[in-house]
Scaffold this active site. Structure first.
Site, PDB file in Angstrom:
ATOM      1  N   HIS A 203       0.686  -1.240   0.101  1.00  0.00           N
ATOM      2  CA  HIS A 203       0.065   0.069   0.105  1.00  0.00           C
ATOM      3  C   HIS A 203       0.855   1.153  -0.041  1.00  0.00           C
ATOM      4  O   HIS A 203       1.931   1.203   0.650  1.00  0.00           O
ATOM      5  CB  HIS A 203      -0.855   0.021   1.230  1.00  0.00           C
ATOM      6  CG  HIS A 203      -1.689  -1.126   1.514  1.00  0.00           C
ATOM      7  ND1 HIS A 203      -2.028  -1.490   2.787  1.00  0.00           N
ATOM      8  CD2 HIS A 203      -2.534  -2.088   0.381  1.00  0.00           C
ATOM      9  CE1 HIS A 203      -2.733  -2.592   2.724  1.00  0.00           C
ATOM     10  NE2 HIS A 203      -2.961  -2.786   1.315  1.00  0.00           N
TER      11      HIS A 203
ATOM     12  N   LYS B  56       6.397   5.880   7.556  1.00  0.00           N
ATOM     13  CA  LYS B  56       6.037   5.016   8.684  1.00  0.00           C
ATOM     14  C   LYS B  56       6.955   4.390   9.345  1.00  0.00           C
ATOM     15  O   LYS B  56       8.213   4.015   8.747  1.00  0.00           O
ATOM     16  CB  LYS B  56       5.262   4.042   8.108  1.00  0.00           C
ATOM     17  CG  LYS B  56       3.943   4.290   7.278  1.00  0.00           C
ATOM     18  CD  LYS B  56       3.255   3.219   6.485  1.00  0.00           C
ATOM     19  CE  LYS B  56       1.904   3.357   5.790  1.00  0.00           C
ATOM     20  NZ  LYS B  56       1.536   2.251   5.125  1.00  0.00           N
TER      21      LYS B  56
ATOM     22  N   TYR C 291       2.458   1.100  13.632  1.00  0.00           N
ATOM     23  CA  TYR C 291       3.034   2.124  12.856  1.00  0.00           C
ATOM     24  C   TYR C 291       2.668   3.438  12.872  1.00  0.00           C
ATOM     25  O   TYR C 291       1.339   4.055  12.839  1.00  0.00           O
ATOM     26  CB  TYR C 291       3.025   1.823  11.259  1.00  0.00           C
ATOM     27  CG  TYR C 291       1.785   1.243  10.657  1.00  0.00           C
ATOM     28  CD1 TYR C 291       1.092   1.845   9.731  1.00  0.00           C
ATOM     29  CD2 TYR C 291       1.474  -0.181  10.868  1.00  0.00           C
ATOM     30  CE1 TYR C 291      -0.005   1.220   9.159  1.00  0.00           C
ATOM     31  CE2 TYR C 291       0.472  -0.811  10.220  1.00  0.00           C
ATOM     32  CZ  TYR C 291      -0.433  -0.259   9.616  1.00  0.00           C
ATOM     33  OH  TYR C 291      -1.510  -0.724   8.930  1.00  0.00           O
TER      34      TYR C 291
ATOM     35  N   ASP D 237      -6.801  -5.967  -1.158  1.00  0.00           N
ATOM     36  CA  ASP D 237      -5.398  -6.398  -1.358  1.00  0.00           C
ATOM     37  C   ASP D 237      -5.549  -7.351  -2.644  1.00  0.00           C
ATOM     38  O   ASP D 237      -4.642  -7.178  -3.509  1.00  0.00           O
ATOM     39  CB  ASP D 237      -4.874  -6.998  -0.296  1.00  0.00           C
ATOM     40  CG  ASP D 237      -4.473  -5.945   0.606  1.00  0.00           C
ATOM     41  OD1 ASP D 237      -4.559  -4.563   0.371  1.00  0.00           O
ATOM     42  OD2 ASP D 237      -3.874  -6.198   1.852  1.00  0.00           O
TER      43      ASP D 237
END
Length: 179
Positions: A61, A70, A130, A166
């Site tokens: 992503h 991140k 994250y 996904d």
């Protein structure tokens, strides 16, 4: 803390100091001045926590116009975490960095804005955290399939559990035709 540079510009593996004794352990998962000294200077504006079963794969992503940096870590279990360069103008286009993050090694992966991110779960039950430098925007989502042959990422699982979203991600070639 120890910082390991990788083949992707700006992507860092961070090994924080862990203090262990008979009671357990203590570690700082973030300290502003130390992280700024290694180049992580953008403020974090969103904290994400996912819990997944063994075999789950999330990714790959990114966001198109509001890319997120991140800082990724695992507090329980284990995950193979990946950063991928999907910028066609980059000299490291299609290259990736993968590292196992787990609750024993306490490693963190810093993924600067602009890279795609994904991970697969290796532990029975795994918590991934994250910290992000921009907020999640559903209308800005982008990404590529986890098993894209042009990336050839050696994921340590064969048949991952994937979300419907996904499963619908394009291959790199299909994504390039769309851009």
């Amino acid at each position: 803390m120890k910082v390991i540079t990788t083949a992707l510009p700006g992507v860092l593996i961070i090994e924080p100091k862990v203090y262990k004794d008979e009671r357990g352990f203590f570690t700082e998962t973030f300290q502003l001045e130390r992280y700024q000294q290694v180049g992580i200077t953008q403020p974090f504006v969103q904290e994400n926590h996912s819990r997944s079963q063994r075999g789950v794969l999330r990714g790959l992503h990114q966001q198109r116009t509001r890319p997120q940096g991140k800082l990724v870590r695992v507090s329980r279990g284990a995950a193979f975490d990946v950063a991928v360069d999907l910028n066609p103008a980059s000299p490291t286009y299609t290259q990736y960095v993968g590292v196992e993050l787990n609750d024993e090694n306490h490693l963190q992966l810093w993924i600067p804005p602009g890279y795609a991110h994904g991970f697969c779960v290796l532990g029975d039950l795994t918590d991934v955290h994250y910290s992000c430098t921009d907020v999640y925007c559903p209308d800005d989502e982008d990404g590529v399939r986890w098993d894209d042959p042009d990336l050839a990422i050696p994921w340590p699982i064969q048949q991952p559990v994937l979300s419907t979203k996904d499963l619908a991600l394009p291959t790199l070639q299909a994504r390039m035709q769309r851009l």
